[in-house]
Design a protein around this motif. Structure first.
Motif, PDB file in Angstrom:
ATOM      1  N   LYS A  72       0.294   2.008   5.998  1.00  0.00           N
ATOM      2  CA  LYS A  72      -0.834   2.447   5.165  1.00  0.00           C
ATOM      3  C   LYS A  72      -0.393   2.700   3.724  1.00  0.00           C
ATOM      4  CE  LYS A  72      -3.642   4.496   8.781  1.00  0.00           C
ATOM      5  NZ  LYS A  72      -4.217   5.724   9.335  1.00  0.00           N
ATOM      6  N   ARG A  73       0.793   3.334   3.557  1.00  0.00           N
ATOM      7  CA  ARG A  73       1.310   3.576   2.203  1.00  0.00           C
ATOM      8  C   ARG A  73       1.587   2.257   1.491  1.00  0.00           C
ATOM      9  NH1 ARG A  73       4.635   7.511   4.626  1.00  0.00           N
ATOM     10  NH2 ARG A  73       6.387   6.074   4.445  1.00  0.00           N
ATOM     11  N   ARG A  74       2.130   1.292   2.210  1.00  0.00           N
ATOM     12  CA  ARG A  74       2.406  -0.010   1.613  1.00  0.00           C
ATOM     13  C   ARG A  74       1.121  -0.675   1.151  1.00  0.00           C
ATOM     14  NH1 ARG A  74       2.023  -5.196   2.373  1.00  0.00           N
ATOM     15  NH2 ARG A  74       3.648  -6.621   1.698  1.00  0.00           N
ATOM     16  N   GLU A  75       0.085  -0.634   1.980  1.00  0.00           N
ATOM     17  CA  GLU A  75      -1.194  -1.231   1.618  1.00  0.00           C
ATOM     18  C   GLU A  75      -1.775  -0.564   0.373  1.00  0.00           C
ATOM     19  OE1 GLU A  75      -2.744  -3.940   2.782  1.00  0.00           O
ATOM     20  OE2 GLU A  75      -0.987  -4.243   4.041  1.00  0.00           O
ATOM     21  N   GLN A  76      -1.671   0.771   0.313  1.00  0.00           N
ATOM     22  CA  GLN A  76      -2.185   1.502  -0.845  1.00  0.00           C
ATOM     23  C   GLN A  76      -1.406   1.131  -2.103  1.00  0.00           C
ATOM     24  OE1 GLN A  76      -4.904   3.481  -1.015  1.00  0.00           O
ATOM     25  NE2 GLN A  76      -4.537   3.548  -3.215  1.00  0.00           N
ATOM     26  N   THR A  77      -0.084   1.055  -1.991  1.00  0.00           N
ATOM     27  CA  THR A  77       0.756   0.690  -3.124  1.00  0.00           C
ATOM     28  C   THR A  77       0.458  -0.733  -3.591  1.00  0.00           C
ATOM     29  OG1 THR A  77       2.486   2.142  -2.285  1.00  0.00           O
ATOM     30  CG2 THR A  77       3.145   0.525  -3.915  1.00  0.00           C
ATOM     31  N   LEU A  78       0.234  -1.622  -2.644  1.00  0.00           N
ATOM     32  CA  LEU A  78      -0.098  -3.007  -2.982  1.00  0.00           C
ATOM     33  C   LEU A  78      -1.430  -3.080  -3.739  1.00  0.00           C
ATOM     34  CD1 LEU A  78       0.856  -5.929  -2.675  1.00  0.00           C
ATOM     35  CD2 LEU A  78      -0.376  -6.013  -0.508  1.00  0.00           C
ATOM     36  N   GLN A  79      -2.410  -2.305  -3.307  1.00  0.00           N
ATOM     37  CA  GLN A  79      -3.694  -2.273  -4.011  1.00  0.00           C
ATOM     38  C   GLN A  79      -3.529  -1.723  -5.421  1.00  0.00           C
ATOM     39  OE1 GLN A  79      -6.412  -0.039  -1.594  1.00  0.00           O
ATOM     40  NE2 GLN A  79      -6.648  -1.668  -0.085  1.00  0.00           N
TER      41      GLN A  79
END
Length: 106
Positions: A72-79
């Motif tokens: 989830k953190r990776r997805e948020q950082t990617l966004q």
């Protein structure tokens, strides 16, 4: 559904009266029917394995909640990265003045 349709077609061909008249055609259709039935059973096995693996994934995500949080953190950082990248591209397209260069550097 596609393999089920192929099995139905091969069965219909096998029951066709033309198969009774020509032995070589009967042999070819029988081989086709056998192949379609094997393909269907292979697909069914693949689907059942896929469902079992999907269940395993859910089990592992509950056993390793930190992994789920990291995803989830990776997805948020990617966004966030994509959003900021679009801002940079927007400032790069603008005329290079003092305030634009300051914002671009920032």
């Amino acid at each position: 559904a596609m393999s089920k349709s192929a099995v139905k077609i091969s069965s219909d061909l096998l029951s066709n009266p033309l198969c009774e008249q020509d032995p070589s055609f009967l042999e070819m259709v029988t081989a086709f029917d056998t192949a379609m039935k094997r393909m269907d059973s292979f697909n069914q096995e693949k689907v059942s394995r896929g469902l079992a693996q999907d269940g395993d994934t859910r089990v592992f995500s509950s056993v390793f909640p930190s992994l789920n949080m990291a995803v989830k953190r990776r997805e948020q950082t990617l966004q966030d990265y994509k959003r900021l990248q679009s801002k940079v591209e927007k400032y790069e397209e603008k005329e290079r003045t003092g305030p634009v260069l300051a914002k671009l550097h920032q």
